[in-house]
Design an enzyme around this catalytic site. Sequence first.
Site, PDB file in Angstrom:
ATOM      1  N   GLY A 144       0.841  -1.196   0.000  1.00  0.00           N
ATOM      2  CA  GLY A 144       0.000   0.000   0.000  1.00  0.00           C
ATOM      3  C   GLY A 144       0.871   1.239   0.000  1.00  0.00           C
ATOM      4  O   GLY A 144       2.014   1.197   0.469  1.00  0.00           O
ATOM      5  N   GLN A 172       3.032   9.924   1.380  1.00  0.00           N
ATOM      6  CA  GLN A 172       4.323   9.227   1.395  1.00  0.00           C
ATOM      7  C   GLN A 172       5.185   9.585   0.189  1.00  0.00           C
ATOM      8  O   GLN A 172       6.389   9.314   0.186  1.00  0.00           O
ATOM      9  CB  GLN A 172       4.110   7.712   1.442  1.00  0.00           C
ATOM     10  CG  GLN A 172       3.443   7.242   2.719  1.00  0.00           C
ATOM     11  CD  GLN A 172       3.311   5.749   2.734  1.00  0.00           C
ATOM     12  OE1 GLN A 172       2.367   5.190   2.205  1.00  0.00           O
ATOM     13  NE2 GLN A 172       4.287   5.076   3.331  1.00  0.00           N
ATOM     14  N   CYS A 226       5.955  -0.066   7.468  1.00  0.00           N
ATOM     15  CA  CYS A 226       5.572   1.119   6.698  1.00  0.00           C
ATOM     16  C   CYS A 226       6.756   1.557   5.852  1.00  0.00           C
ATOM     17  O   CYS A 226       7.872   1.649   6.367  1.00  0.00           O
ATOM     18  CB  CYS A 226       5.165   2.243   7.657  1.00  0.00           C
ATOM     19  SG  CYS A 226       4.668   3.749   6.812  1.00  0.00           S
ATOM     20  N   LEU A 227       6.519   1.813   4.574  1.00  0.00           N
ATOM     21  CA  LEU A 227       7.600   2.252   3.681  1.00  0.00           C
ATOM     22  C   LEU A 227       8.220   3.563   4.165  1.00  0.00           C
ATOM     23  O   LEU A 227       9.360   3.855   3.832  1.00  0.00           O
ATOM     24  CB  LEU A 227       7.069   2.415   2.251  1.00  0.00           C
ATOM     25  CG  LEU A 227       6.576   1.133   1.570  1.00  0.00           C
ATOM     26  CD1 LEU A 227       5.989   1.454   0.202  1.00  0.00           C
ATOM     27  CD2 LEU A 227       7.700   0.115   1.448  1.00  0.00           C
ATOM     28  N   HIS A 262      -4.383   1.197   7.438  1.00  0.00           N
ATOM     29  CA  HIS A 262      -3.034   1.763   7.582  1.00  0.00           C
ATOM     30  C   HIS A 262      -2.850   2.972   6.655  1.00  0.00           C
ATOM     31  O   HIS A 262      -2.362   4.019   7.076  1.00  0.00           O
ATOM     32  CB  HIS A 262      -2.005   0.664   7.272  1.00  0.00           C
ATOM     33  CG  HIS A 262      -0.575   1.121   7.304  1.00  0.00           C
ATOM     34  ND1 HIS A 262       0.334   0.664   8.226  1.00  0.00           N
ATOM     35  CD2 HIS A 262       0.103   1.996   6.507  1.00  0.00           C
ATOM     36  CE1 HIS A 262       1.509   1.249   8.006  1.00  0.00           C
ATOM     37  NE2 HIS A 262       1.394   2.054   6.965  1.00  0.00           N
ATOM     38  N   GLU A 263      -3.282   2.815   5.401  1.00  0.00           N
ATOM     39  CA  GLU A 263      -3.077   3.899   4.417  1.00  0.00           C
ATOM     40  C   GLU A 263      -4.013   5.085   4.689  1.00  0.00           C
ATOM     41  O   GLU A 263      -3.623   6.237   4.493  1.00  0.00           O
ATOM     42  CB  GLU A 263      -3.273   3.378   2.989  1.00  0.00           C
ATOM     43  CG  GLU A 263      -2.348   2.238   2.571  1.00  0.00           C
ATOM     44  CD  GLU A 263      -0.877   2.479   2.850  1.00  0.00           C
ATOM     45  OE1 GLU A 263      -0.431   3.642   2.830  1.00  0.00           O
ATOM     46  OE2 GLU A 263      -0.159   1.503   3.121  1.00  0.00           O
ATOM     47  N   HIS A 295      -2.587   7.359   7.083  1.00  0.00           N
ATOM     48  CA  HIS A 295      -1.633   8.300   6.463  1.00  0.00           C
ATOM     49  C   HIS A 295      -2.345   9.558   5.953  1.00  0.00           C
ATOM     50  O   HIS A 295      -1.787  10.651   5.992  1.00  0.00           O
ATOM     51  CB  HIS A 295      -0.919   7.648   5.274  1.00  0.00           C
ATOM     52  CG  HIS A 295       0.271   6.818   5.645  1.00  0.00           C
ATOM     53  ND1 HIS A 295       1.343   7.315   6.337  1.00  0.00           N
ATOM     54  CD2 HIS A 295       0.567   5.512   5.405  1.00  0.00           C
ATOM     55  CE1 HIS A 295       2.249   6.351   6.517  1.00  0.00           C
ATOM     56  NE2 HIS A 295       1.790   5.240   5.964  1.00  0.00           N
TER      57      HIS A 295
HETATM   58 CO    CO Z   1       2.661   3.385   5.963  1.00  0.00          CO
END
Ligand code: CO
Length: 164
Positions: free
Chosen positions: A44, A49, A91-92, A133-134, A137
């Site tokens: 995701g 991000q 998380c990226l 999760h996204e 963000h």
């Molecule tokens: Co993340």
Amino acid sequence: MMRIRIIGDDVLREQTREVTEFDDKLNDLIENMIDTMHEADGIGLAAPQVGLSLRMLVTDISGVEKEGKPEAFINPYIRESFGEVVLEEGCLSIPGIREEVTRPEEIVLEYQDATGAKKKEQFSGWMARVLQHEIDHLDGVLFVDHLSPIKKKLVANQLTAINA
Ligand code: CO
């Protein structure tokens, strides 16, 4: 060229604004974000991000569930949620950190697709997890915010070590 931002970027803590133009530019952005997510081996990716304060995200859970495919969710909002499940998240934007997080097991999501068509859909399993999760963000929330105070402190120490 876009890049994955790491924790500390202010845009990750901002409330995003809704997408209002469903045009070629949006389609290019979706494509770019899906490529960026795939290159980073993520399931995701949310617009903040990649440095954009927009209410949109992409997912592709084909690495963890076989029915997964690249998808875009524009202006998504969770309207209902059910149950509770513990799953490990990463998380990226916070490389090197993975922790168990408790979240609802199923969600009802209202969103728009790339053409602007309104959708209402129920999600479970990994799709429910990655969407939550996204969407966090998009509201300036990171998964580490859900951890207990003790865990938060441990993660903060790890991050200091990583960023040193
Ligand atoms: Co993340």
